[in-house]
Design an enzyme around this catalytic site. Structure first.
Site, PDB file in Angstrom:
ATOM      1  N   GLN A  89      -4.245  -1.898   9.943  1.00  0.00           N
ATOM      2  CA  GLN A  89      -4.286  -3.369   9.485  1.00  0.00           C
ATOM      3  C   GLN A  89      -4.719  -4.350  10.029  1.00  0.00           C
ATOM      4  O   GLN A  89      -4.495  -4.589  11.099  1.00  0.00           O
ATOM      5  CB  GLN A  89      -2.840  -3.592   8.921  1.00  0.00           C
ATOM      6  CG  GLN A  89      -2.482  -4.854   7.864  1.00  0.00           C
ATOM      7  CD  GLN A  89      -3.192  -4.734   6.757  1.00  0.00           C
ATOM      8  OE1 GLN A  89      -3.020  -3.854   5.933  1.00  0.00           O
ATOM      9  NE2 GLN A  89      -3.966  -5.753   6.375  1.00  0.00           N
ATOM     10  N   ASP A 143     -11.153   2.256   4.405  1.00  0.00           N
ATOM     11  CA  ASP A 143     -11.154   1.052   4.321  1.00  0.00           C
ATOM     12  C   ASP A 143     -13.006   0.605   4.320  1.00  0.00           C
ATOM     13  O   ASP A 143     -13.150  -0.370   3.723  1.00  0.00           O
ATOM     14  CB  ASP A 143     -10.793   0.293   5.376  1.00  0.00           C
ATOM     15  CG  ASP A 143      -9.535  -0.501   4.837  1.00  0.00           C
ATOM     16  OD1 ASP A 143      -9.348  -0.738   3.898  1.00  0.00           O
ATOM     17  OD2 ASP A 143      -8.619  -0.747   5.999  1.00  0.00           O
ATOM     18  N   LYS A 149       0.867  -1.157   0.190  1.00  0.00           N
ATOM     19  CA  LYS A 149       0.108   0.130   0.153  1.00  0.00           C
ATOM     20  C   LYS A 149       0.790   1.378  -0.031  1.00  0.00           C
ATOM     21  O   LYS A 149       0.542   2.326  -0.679  1.00  0.00           O
ATOM     22  CB  LYS A 149      -0.859   0.037   1.278  1.00  0.00           C
ATOM     23  CG  LYS A 149      -2.090  -1.149   1.099  1.00  0.00           C
ATOM     24  CD  LYS A 149      -2.700  -1.303   2.384  1.00  0.00           C
ATOM     25  CE  LYS A 149      -3.731  -2.477   2.373  1.00  0.00           C
ATOM     26  NZ  LYS A 149      -4.280  -2.930   3.639  1.00  0.00           N
TER      27      LYS A 149
END
Ligand code: NAP
Length: 294
Positions: free
Chosen positions: A96, A119, A52
């Protein structure tokens, strides 16, 4: 069988994002900025976060990875999230997953400001997306919609079977595909571990999206001729002949789809790169919302 190339489509989308970011920066504004928090030393998570970060650099976004030790407490993490929620210089924030067992993923996810939740995991965004009222589409379903679009795979009037009902992939995917939108209008069946006679559904599917985390579960003989398979699964399977000691496997047995399917995504190189693209698209969106840019 068409190999749906996620690396290629991701490159094209990233190129467009790079051009747009250039224009923004050339107009005298700062670049969009994504912050990622990584707790612990999980190997797969470290790889995902590094990828990312690489994508951000390629596009021209600012990026920062905050690495926290495995022993971080829940309240320390929540405090950090609150600080970043208030930060003027961060537009997107991701934590994460998975987190160490002593930290509640739900509490952590819910603590992220919906404005920075690129997200798309917070209840606020989930609600907006479900109602078709904007909100950040979770990165993996977003990436899959972009892949279907790029390969002109019609969803309107088709029967889509989604295997797996997680809040980050299966469930939002099933909702998005059933919505009245250019990448929706499908008739959707959502299957899970309690589904009886699963093959009945997969054999009647025009498109199967499989997100269950069981390597090579879906075989060609479970599908009808001409179906499309979108394989979300990523499992590390031990392989001593590989220098890394493992290989990545999808939830579909790709070789067995050959001669049956119209198209399928490989693993790696299918959905994975598009998930990261979904995240980048959401980060730009968050930035634009913040500065009221169109
Ligand atoms: P998850 O939270 O692990 O949930 C798995 C889902 O699969 C559950 O809904 C479960 O049903 C269902 N399931 C399990 N066994 C099944 C079976 N035999 N038949 C039908 N359904 C079954 O899933 P996830 O987080 O969505 O992840 C799924 C996979 O995708 C994993 O391999 C993950 O690593 C991968 N992934 C990849 C990306 C990417 O970018 N490519 C992104 C996210 C996830 P129940 O609800 O009944 O338990």
């Amino acid at each position: 069988m068409i190999r749906i190339d996620g690396v290629k489509v991701a490159k094209e989308v990233k190129e467009k994002l790079r051009e747009e970011t250039n224009q923004i920066v050339n107009s005298g504004r700062r670049a969009p900025h994504l912050t990622a928090i990584l707790v612990g030393l999980d190997g797969a998570s470290q790889t995902y976060v590094a990828s990312k970060e690489k994508d951000c650099h390629e596009i021209g976004f600012g990026s920062e990875v905050i690495r926290m030790p495995e022993t971080t407490t829940e309240s320390e993490l929540l405090e950090l999230i609150e600080k970043i929620n208030q930060s003027e210089t961060t537009d997107g924030l991701i934590v994460q997953l998975p987190l160490p067992k002593h930290i509640s993923e739900k509490k952590v996810t819910d603590a992220i400001s919906p404005l920075k939740d690129v997200d798309g995991f917070t209840p606020a965004n989930f609600g907006l997306v479900t109602r078709g009222e904007g909100g950040y589409i979770p990165a993996t379903p977003f990436g899959i919609l972009k892949l279907l679009e790029a390969y002109k795979i019609e969803t309107k009037g088709k029967h889509v079977v989604v295997l797996g009902r997680s809040n980050i992939v299966g469930r939002p995917m099933s909702i998005l595909l059933s919505q009245a939108s250019p990448t929706g209008n499908a008739t959707v069946t959502l299957c899970h571990s309690k589904t009886e006679n699963l093959e009945f559904y997969t054999k009647h599917a025009d498109i199967v999206v499989v997100a269950i985390g069981i390597s090579e579960f879906l075989k060609g003989n479970m599908l009808k001729e001409g179906a499309t398979v979108i394989d979300v699964g990523i499992t590390r399977v031990s392989d001593s002949s590989n220098p890394r000691g493992y290989v990545l496997k999808g939830d579909a047995d790709y070789a067995s789809l050959e001669g049956v399917c119209y198209a399928a995504t490989p693993v790696p190189g299918g959905v994975g790169p598009m998930t990261r693209t979904g995240l980048m698209l959401n980060t730009l969106e968050a930035y634009k919302k913040k500065f009221n840019l169109d």
